[in-house]
Scaffold this motif. Structure first.
Motif, PDB file in Angstrom:
ATOM      1  N   LEU A 108      -2.424 -11.804 -88.948  1.00 45.47           N
ATOM      2  CA  LEU A 108      -2.807 -12.666 -87.835  1.00 45.47           C
ATOM      3  C   LEU A 108      -2.373 -12.107 -86.484  1.00 45.47           C
ATOM      4  N   ILE A 109      -1.326 -11.287 -86.485  1.00 46.10           N
ATOM      5  CA  ILE A 109      -0.879 -10.606 -85.273  1.00 46.10           C
ATOM      6  C   ILE A 109      -0.559  -9.165 -85.638  1.00 46.10           C
ATOM      7  N   SER A 110      -0.472  -8.310 -84.629  1.00 49.69           N
ATOM      8  CA  SER A 110      -0.124  -6.907 -84.852  1.00 49.69           C
ATOM      9  C   SER A 110       1.072  -6.554 -83.982  1.00 49.69           C
ATOM     10  N   LEU A 111       2.152  -6.208 -84.629  1.00 46.73           N
ATOM     11  CA  LEU A 111       3.329  -5.788 -83.877  1.00 46.73           C
ATOM     12  C   LEU A 111       3.187  -4.318 -83.507  1.00 46.73           C
ATOM     13  N   GLN A 112       3.617  -3.989 -82.311  1.00 47.89           N
ATOM     14  CA  GLN A 112       3.652  -2.600 -81.871  1.00 47.89           C
ATOM     15  C   GLN A 112       5.027  -2.055 -82.232  1.00 47.89           C
ATOM     16  N   ARG A 113       5.098  -0.769 -82.453  1.00 48.02           N
ATOM     17  CA  ARG A 113       6.379  -0.160 -82.747  1.00 48.02           C
ATOM     18  C   ARG A 113       6.711   0.858 -81.670  1.00 48.02           C
ATOM     19  N   ILE A 114       7.860   0.649 -81.051  1.00 46.47           N
ATOM     20  CA  ILE A 114       8.370   1.567 -80.047  1.00 46.47           C
ATOM     21  C   ILE A 114       9.668   2.109 -80.628  1.00 46.47           C
ATOM     22  N   ASN A 115       9.657   3.393 -80.980  1.00 41.34           N
ATOM     23  CA  ASN A 115      10.759   3.973 -81.740  1.00 41.34           C
ATOM     24  C   ASN A 115      10.930   3.123 -83.001  1.00 41.34           C
ATOM     25  N   ARG A 116      12.062   2.468 -83.176  1.00 44.10           N
ATOM     26  CA  ARG A 116      12.250   1.637 -84.368  1.00 44.10           C
ATOM     27  C   ARG A 116      12.143   0.157 -84.054  1.00 44.10           C
ATOM     28  N   ALA A 117      11.908  -0.190 -82.795  1.00 38.55           N
ATOM     29  CA  ALA A 117      11.834  -1.592 -82.389  1.00 38.55           C
ATOM     30  C   ALA A 117      10.409  -2.119 -82.564  1.00 38.55           C
ATOM     31  N   ARG A 118      10.310  -3.391 -82.879  1.00 40.12           N
ATOM     32  CA  ARG A 118       9.012  -4.056 -82.979  1.00 40.12           C
ATOM     33  C   ARG A 118       8.796  -4.891 -81.730  1.00 40.12           C
ATOM     34  N   ALA A 119       7.553  -4.896 -81.264  1.00 45.87           N
ATOM     35  CA  ALA A 119       7.247  -5.634 -80.039  1.00 45.87           C
ATOM     36  C   ALA A 119       5.868  -6.269 -80.155  1.00 45.87           C
ATOM     37  N   LEU A 120       5.659  -7.300 -79.345  1.00 47.72           N
ATOM     38  CA  LEU A 120       4.361  -7.967 -79.271  1.00 47.72           C
ATOM     39  C   LEU A 120       3.767  -7.734 -77.886  1.00 47.72           C
ATOM     40  N   THR A 121       2.459  -7.594 -77.857  1.00 46.61           N
ATOM     41  CA  THR A 121       1.753  -7.533 -76.585  1.00 46.61           C
ATOM     42  C   THR A 121       1.578  -8.959 -76.083  1.00 46.61           C
ATOM     43  N   LYS A 122       1.158  -9.119 -74.826  1.00 44.99           N
ATOM     44  CA  LYS A 122       0.874 -10.451 -74.294  1.00 44.99           C
ATOM     45  C   LYS A 122      -0.179 -11.136 -75.152  1.00 44.99           C
ATOM     46  N   ARG A 123      -1.184 -10.378 -75.568  1.00 43.95           N
ATOM     47  CA  ARG A 123      -2.263 -10.943 -76.395  1.00 43.95           C
ATOM     48  C   ARG A 123      -1.720 -11.493 -77.703  1.00 43.95           C
ATOM     49  N   ASP A 124      -0.888 -10.706 -78.383  1.00 44.90           N
ATOM     50  CA  ASP A 124      -0.354 -11.179 -79.662  1.00 44.90           C
ATOM     51  C   ASP A 124       0.678 -12.281 -79.477  1.00 44.90           C
ATOM     52  N   ARG A 125       1.380 -12.280 -78.354  1.00 41.39           N
ATOM     53  CA  ARG A 125       2.290 -13.391 -78.057  1.00 41.39           C
ATOM     54  C   ARG A 125       1.491 -14.681 -77.887  1.00 41.39           C
ATOM     55  N   ALA A 126       0.359 -14.604 -77.193  1.00 38.46           N
ATOM     56  CA  ALA A 126      -0.510 -15.776 -77.029  1.00 38.46           C
ATOM     57  C   ALA A 126      -1.107 -16.186 -78.373  1.00 38.46           C
ATOM     58  N   ARG A 127      -1.505 -15.200 -79.184  1.00 45.88           N
ATOM     59  CA  ARG A 127      -2.035 -15.501 -80.520  1.00 45.88           C
ATOM     60  C   ARG A 127      -0.979 -16.203 -81.369  1.00 45.88           C
ATOM     61  N   LEU A 128       0.263 -15.750 -81.271  1.00 46.08           N
ATOM     62  CA  LEU A 128       1.344 -16.358 -82.040  1.00 46.08           C
ATOM     63  C   LEU A 128       1.558 -17.803 -81.615  1.00 46.08           C
ATOM     64  N   ALA A 129       1.553 -18.071 -80.329  1.00 46.92           N
ATOM     65  CA  ALA A 129       1.705 -19.447 -79.842  1.00 46.92           C
ATOM     66  C   ALA A 129       0.553 -20.313 -80.349  1.00 46.92           C
ATOM     67  N   LEU A 130      -0.659 -19.775 -80.356  1.00 41.46           N
ATOM     68  CA  LEU A 130      -1.818 -20.504 -80.866  1.00 41.46           C
ATOM     69  C   LEU A 130      -1.669 -20.771 -82.370  1.00 41.46           C
ATOM     70  N   ILE A 131      -1.200 -19.779 -83.103  1.00 40.08           N
ATOM     71  CA  ILE A 131      -0.984 -19.933 -84.551  1.00 40.08           C
ATOM     72  C   ILE A 131       0.012 -21.062 -84.810  1.00 40.08           C
ATOM     73  N   LEU A 132       1.102 -21.074 -84.065  1.00 41.62           N
ATOM     74  CA  LEU A 132       2.125 -22.107 -84.263  1.00 41.62           C
ATOM     75  C   LEU A 132       1.578 -23.493 -83.946  1.00 41.62           C
ATOM     76  N   ARG A 133       0.780 -23.583 -82.898  1.00 45.59           N
ATOM     77  CA  ARG A 133       0.177 -24.881 -82.552  1.00 45.59           C
ATOM     78  C   ARG A 133      -0.804 -25.326 -83.634  1.00 45.59           C
ATOM     79  N   ALA A 134      -1.606 -24.403 -84.114  1.00 50.49           N
ATOM     80  CA  ALA A 134      -2.568 -24.727 -85.166  1.00 50.49           C
ATOM     81  C   ALA A 134      -1.856 -25.165 -86.448  1.00 50.49           C
ATOM     82  N   ARG A 135      -0.761 -24.483 -86.784  1.00 49.96           N
ATOM     83  CA  ARG A 135       0.007 -24.882 -87.974  1.00 49.96           C
ATOM     84  C   ARG A 135       0.591 -26.278 -87.788  1.00 49.96           C
TER      85      ARG A 135
END
Length: 161
Positions: free
Chosen positions: A60-87
């Motif tokens: 449902l979302i795609s995390l980006q990897r910077i070195n060994r850290a995981r990160a979300l783009t603004k788009r996936d952060r918004a998608r995550l908020a939408l997912i949580l609201r839908a749930r």
């Protein structure tokens, strides 16, 4: 600002993604998009990092990897908020995935997405209104039983024994 719950990787991401070059990024991300560490997003949304990884695992979302850290783009952060609201309103993962797929790569499916939301919410409203009518009827019955029982008990207690 580094919060106690932030991992050093989140601080690194906030600091190093703010000054990214505007074009020609080696990771394919738009420089204006920005990145957010998963601990930072989890704290902001009141969820765990494990929840974020769960939604990534479900596609449902795609995390980006910077070195060994995981990160979300603004788009996936918004998608995550939408997912949580839908749930929170009872949508299944399948319904959420369908909704997200309707959007398309660049928003070309937005009208299909809105029609889906209209149909889904109309059905949910009708279902909830039906449930509320049943609950209201049950409450009226229970109030009548309660009042009758109170009156009968009062009458019994008033009689000399």
């Amino acid at each position: 600002m580094l919060h106690n719950s932030d991992k050093p990787a989140d601080s690194y991401l906030r600091h190093h993604t703010a000054a990214r070059p505007k074009a020609g990024s080696h990771d394919g991300l738009d420089a204006d998009e920005g990145l957010f560490g998963i601990a930072e997003v989890a704290a902001e949304l009141g969820i765990t990092t494990r929840t974020i990884r769960f939604y990534e695992q479900k596609g449902l979302i795609s995390l980006q990897r910077i070195n060994r850290a995981r990160a979300l783009t603004k788009r996936d952060r918004a998608r995550l908020a939408l997912i949580l609201r839908a749930r929170a309103i009872g949508s299944s993962l399948e319904e959420i995935a369908h909704y997200l797929e309707l959007y398309g790569q660049h928003g070309e499916g937005r009208s299909r997405q809105l029609r889906y939301v209209i149909d889904r919410t109309q059905d949910a409203i009708a279902d909830l209104e039906s449930r509320r009518a049943k609950i209201d009827s049950l409450l009226a019955d229970l109030r009548e039983i309660h009042q009758t029982s109170v009156a009968q008990l009062t009458a019994l207690q008033a009689k000399p024994q």
